[in-house]
Each structure stands twice: as C-alpha cells, then as structure tokens.
Enzyme design. Structure first.
Site, mmCIF file in Angstrom:
data_model
loop_
_atom_site.group_PDB
_atom_site.id
_atom_site.type_symbol
_atom_site.label_atom_id
_atom_site.label_comp_id
_atom_site.label_asym_id
_atom_site.label_seq_id
_atom_site.Cartn_x
_atom_site.Cartn_y
_atom_site.Cartn_z
ATOM 1 N N HIS A 114 0.846 -1.190 0.000
ATOM 2 C CA HIS A 114 0.000 0.000 0.000
ATOM 3 C C HIS A 114 0.882 1.240 0.000
ATOM 4 O O HIS A 114 2.023 1.192 0.447
ATOM 5 C CB HIS A 114 -0.899 0.008 1.246
ATOM 6 N N GLY A 141 8.707 -21.275 11.243
ATOM 7 C CA GLY A 141 7.452 -20.814 11.821
ATOM 8 C C GLY A 141 7.415 -19.328 12.105
ATOM 9 O O GLY A 141 8.394 -18.731 12.529
ATOM 10 N N LYS A 165 14.219 -8.196 2.082
ATOM 11 C CA LYS A 165 15.015 -8.058 0.860
ATOM 12 C C LYS A 165 15.336 -9.449 0.336
ATOM 13 O O LYS A 165 15.124 -10.448 1.020
ATOM 14 C CB LYS A 165 16.295 -7.267 1.122
#
Length: 184
Positions: A114, A141, A165
């Site tokens: 967003h 996990g 990254k």
C-alpha cells in the site's frame, strides 16, 4: 486501457474494489472454505481443491488447514510442496515456489503493498510485487516474506524472521530484518 486485474498483475496501482477482483476473491474464498472444512480422511479431495485453486502445482502437494490466500490463481508451487497450519499467502502478484519446499506453521507470504503516503493510502489503491522462492527452501514458523522478495535455492529462513530483501542461494537467514547468519 488496462483492466484493474491487468494493472494488479503488472505491479501498477489498482483498485481492489473492482467487481472482477471482488468476484475472483469471493470464488477463492469459497474454495478455501471447502478446503479448510474437508476432513483429513479425504486427502484426495483436499488436493483436488488446491489444484483447482492454484495457478499451477507439481506432485505431492499438501497443505494443513487452515490455509488462506487472496486469489489462489497467482500461486505456483513445484513438486513436493508442504505448508503447515495457518499459512497465509496474499497472492495479489505471482508467488512462485520451487520444488521440495517446506513452510512451517503461521508463515505469511505477502505480495500486496500500500502507499506510504497516508492521503494516497486512504484512497484505497494498492499495488503488488511478486515473491519468488527457489528449490529446496525451508521457511520457519512465524516467518514473514514481504513483497518483492526473491529467495534462491537451498535457503533456510529462521523462525520469526521478517524477510524484507532478496537473498541468493545456500544461506540461512534470520532476524528482523532478516540477514545471513550462515552459509550452507
């Protein structure tokens, strides 16, 4: 002029409230609802549901419920894929996962992003960046793989890592943000 779906898949800003995208998400949710409620006694039915949901799959596909995604059609997994409980893949862009990959419980793989600017974000637009995961990878996990990340072959992602990254082959990464802690 591009459709909102075409914009989404090309990484441009798009309107997620487009009626075509809403229907695609709804259809995926129906398949997911059925998958997540299908008995462990019906493994063949579960596998068939996933093959209908995903863009492409290899052999030996297995995912523990609950599993959630946005569209499903943008997810491509290779041979011998396993995802443990509560995996979430937000596949607004393509997610490509190679052969012999294992995902531990509570893992999130996200392509949706967003705007940082609050005024732009309030307009409700989104964009997406694809995620690529090589062969023979293990994601621990509670790890999070963020939009635009590529992981090479033989990568191990430590539990709880936040991968912001891309990383090449043969590494163990961990931390927030993830960094190389060992070469394989």
């Amino acid at each position: 002029m591009m459709t909102e779906l075409e914009k989404m898949l090309s990484g441009q800003s798009y309107n997620p409230m487009d009626k075509t995208l809403i229907k695609m998400r709804f259809d995926a949710r129906i398949l997911l609802e059925t998958f997540n409620q299908t008995s462990v006694r019906k493994l063949g039915a579960r596998k068939k549901l996933l093959k209908n949901l995903f863009g492409s799959t290899g052999k030996d596909l297995y995912i523990e419920p609950t599993f959630n995604c946005d569209y499903g059609s943008n997810i491509h997994v290779g041979n011998h894929f396993y995802a443990n409980f509560n995996c979430v893949i937000l596949d607004v862009a393509e997610v490509r996962i190679g052969d012999n990959c294992f995902i531990a419980p509570q893992v999130g793989i996200y392509t949706a992003t967003h705007p940082i600017d609050p005024v732009e974000r309030a307009k409700g637009i989104e964009s997406a960046k694809p995620v690529n995961i090589g062969n023979n990878c293990w994601i621990g996990g509670n790890a999070v793989i963020n939009p635009g990340v590529s992981l090479g072959n033989n990568v191990v992602v430590g539990a709880g890592a936040v991968v912001t990254k891309s990383f090449g082959d043969n590494v163990v990464i961990a931390g927030n943000p993830a960094k190389v802690i060992k070469r394989v």
